[in-house]
Design a protein around this motif. Sequence first.
Motif, short mmCIF file in Angstrom:
data_model
loop_
_atom_site.label_atom_id
_atom_site.label_comp_id
_atom_site.label_asym_id
_atom_site.label_seq_id
_atom_site.Cartn_x
_atom_site.Cartn_y
_atom_site.Cartn_z
N SER A 208 0.84 -1.20 0.00
CA SER A 208 0.00 0.00 0.00
C SER A 208 0.87 1.25 0.00
CB SER A 208 -0.95 0.00 1.18
OG SER A 208 -0.22 -0.06 2.38
N SER A 211 2.03 1.90 -3.55
CA SER A 211 1.07 2.58 -4.43
C SER A 211 1.19 4.10 -4.26
CB SER A 211 -0.34 2.10 -4.12
OG SER A 211 -0.66 2.39 -2.79
N TYR A 233 -4.18 11.42 -1.02
CA TYR A 233 -4.13 10.08 -1.62
C TYR A 233 -5.15 9.13 -1.00
CZ TYR A 233 0.02 11.23 -4.28
OH TYR A 233 0.88 11.78 -5.16
N LEU A 237 -6.86 6.30 -3.41
CA LEU A 237 -6.35 5.02 -2.90
C LEU A 237 -7.07 4.65 -1.60
CD1 LEU A 237 -2.55 5.61 -3.43
CD2 LEU A 237 -4.16 4.48 -4.95
N ILE A 239 -8.90 2.11 -0.76
CA ILE A 239 -8.65 0.73 -0.33
C ILE A 239 -7.28 0.64 0.33
CG2 ILE A 239 -8.55 -1.66 -1.10
CD1 ILE A 239 -10.16 -0.78 -3.54
N GLY A 240 -6.32 1.26 -0.33
CA GLY A 240 -4.96 1.24 0.20
C GLY A 240 -4.89 1.90 1.56
N LEU A 354 -6.25 -7.14 -1.47
CA LEU A 354 -6.71 -5.76 -1.50
C LEU A 354 -5.55 -4.81 -1.81
CD1 LEU A 354 -9.18 -5.51 1.50
CD2 LEU A 354 -9.69 -5.32 -0.92
N ALA A 355 -4.40 -5.08 -1.21
CA ALA A 355 -3.23 -4.23 -1.46
C ALA A 355 -2.80 -4.33 -2.91
CB ALA A 355 -2.09 -4.61 -0.53
N ASN A 358 -5.14 -2.36 -4.93
CA ASN A 358 -4.85 -0.95 -4.74
C ASN A 358 -3.65 -0.52 -5.57
OD1 ASN A 358 -5.04 1.55 -3.23
ND2 ASN A 358 -3.06 0.90 -2.42
N ILE A 361 -4.71 -0.11 -9.07
CA ILE A 361 -5.41 1.16 -9.25
C ILE A 361 -4.40 2.30 -9.37
CG2 ILE A 361 -6.94 2.81 -8.11
CD1 ILE A 361 -8.40 0.47 -6.88
N ALA A 362 -3.40 2.27 -8.49
CA ALA A 362 -2.40 3.34 -8.52
C ALA A 362 -1.66 3.37 -9.84
CB ALA A 362 -1.41 3.16 -7.35
#
Lengths: 371, 324
Positions: A208, A211, A233, A237, A239-240, A354-355, A358, A361-362
Amino acid sequence: MDLWSVSYDLTNLLVDIVNFFIYGLGWLIPGSIGEAFDSLGDWLASPGVMRIFTILMEIILLIVVALLNVVTLIWIERKLLARFWDFRGPFYVGPLGYFQNFADGLKFFLKQIITPIKADKFSYFIAPVIFIGSSILILGTIPIGPEFGITDEGTPVPGSVILAFAIFAVAPFSILVAGWAENNKFTLIGGMRSAAQMMSYEIPLLLSVASVIVLAGSFSFVDVVEAQADMWYAVPLFIGFLVFLVCIVAEVERIPFDLPEAEAELVEGWTTEYSGMRFGFFMMTEYVRGYAGCAIAAALFLGGWNGPAIIPDEFWFLIKAYMVFVIFVWIRASLPRIRTDQILDLGWKRLLPLAMLNLVIAVVLKTLGVF
Amino acid sequence: MADKICDRPRREKVSFTGMVLKPMLTTLTQFVRCSLRGRPNTILYPRERQVLPPRYRGKHLLSFTKCIGCGQCVDICPNDCMWMKKIVDPELGKIERPGVDYARCLFCGFCVEICPTDALIMTSEYELSSYDREGMAFEPESLRKDDIVVHEPKQSIKVPAVDFDKCTGKEQCAKVCPVQCIRMVDVDKTGKRMPVIDLTICTQCGKCAEVCPEKAIEMREKLVVMFERPLPVLELEKCTGCGACFRACPSQVIYMAEMPGTEKTLAGGKKGKPKKRAVFALEKCVGCSRCANACRFDALSMVPESKLTSAGKGDAGKKGAGKK
């Protein structure tokens, strides 16, 4: 506030005072010895030496400020926990019980320090040194304001994020050493749990953070915070941010992730055999790590010291860090301690995917040029 | 198949909501409630004090004037934390009054409940700590307060109390009693008759006291105690007439009556004093069993009131082994 210039002025003042005596000695003592004193004074006032001393002064100032915050955080935790659980918390010592921590510290000083006969003396001594030293070192890496951090003539430390997390990860090692050295089943189990716990949270935590670094494009706290001037952020981010919060709670070993010192099962876990001020320092260090975790969360995800210019930037940073800590206290007041297998489940089956998501996504956001 | 390999009982699945969100909501609610009220639930003890209810069971207070020194509080104490102390009081003379050892007291309140005169109460004072164990034992003088206010007085009834010394056995009371609760009973070997009053039937009308020509019956206040009262039963054969029970009785239940015909003939041909026996007017008895403890000839035994009634008070008298 410019930490560099302040500490440069302070160092200058100190060097002037010292040099007054050194030059005085040089004036009093004739011959080559007096000249040696003169050249010592010149050496002290030379730019290179001044620079090193200024950096030391910066570190001292930053850590003093951070420790003051730590004391405040302990007080906040005790007061908030009291309100969450419907009692009063510290009350008598100082205004609203603020100085209760100092009273408790004094009490720890009065206690005898006992070393178990069967303990491994060297490891028993060195483990708290590593633990406390590494934890306080984290504080030195985190700047509180744009200029209130460790700088070299205004240049911030490069790669301070990486440095902070590297130092953060040293502590479980010292816990394992301490648990082994104390030669006690509770401490050993505590140390082993600490190692197992580190297995589970460290990877999602760093993913995380990665990201954030991808989005910011820098390893430096100052650059990461400056990059969040438009948007925190925590928004893209999200989730992160959640993964980071869970992992940082595990990192600083607070309830519900305080497996290494589970009071109900392991007496005091790995700190069982430590007494007196050693134990007191352990307790304080846990809050030092808590403060460091909150400050890192504020810097990486909540925009650091960015905020309306009503109050100084440093206060914005501290307010955000305190808010994260309030969430920590809220979690501590609510949740029960989880088991070792549960934290492994959580780390590997939930937080790691999840990380990764994330991070994707980043990367997508960065590739699309949004940031 | 896969389920059967594992013998462990399946854990009940708890959702994220139930595991994390609900507890956090609970504590948040508590926080908000606590903050809005502005005052947590705890009381800052040395600074503030809780207002205790009047029935709180704390330190005792003892009215020396009300107390008759029967010692039932000492007897019923389950922790054996009370004792009777002999005191010489300037006003009350030689008396015995109970002291309490608070290191052992469990504040059950039995002593207060059994007190036949409401002389002992419990207050809401709870700061009884001391620096040594001796300091926890409170002497009766430190519990003394003669004008105590009883928050919850026991129910009081009026009972006709017979004075055996005055009674001549003329049966006026038995005749006038509207519910016929008075029975005239022969007192063995004394040749006298005295009324026995069945308090379960008695309506407390007081007519017996009015009609008595010798004023031997007076209506006396008596408190109803929740505990069952043991009553003394006399074995006449063993009684020597020494009068120890008479002196021990705190509520003037016992009368020493002469038994005519038992006089010894002395050397000079004169007749000596007749032997005496104890006679009990049980209406006044508080059931303290001091008489039984005082009797050195094992002539007295304490029998619970219910058993005595079922056997019949008169029967004991007829057998000669009994009471009265």
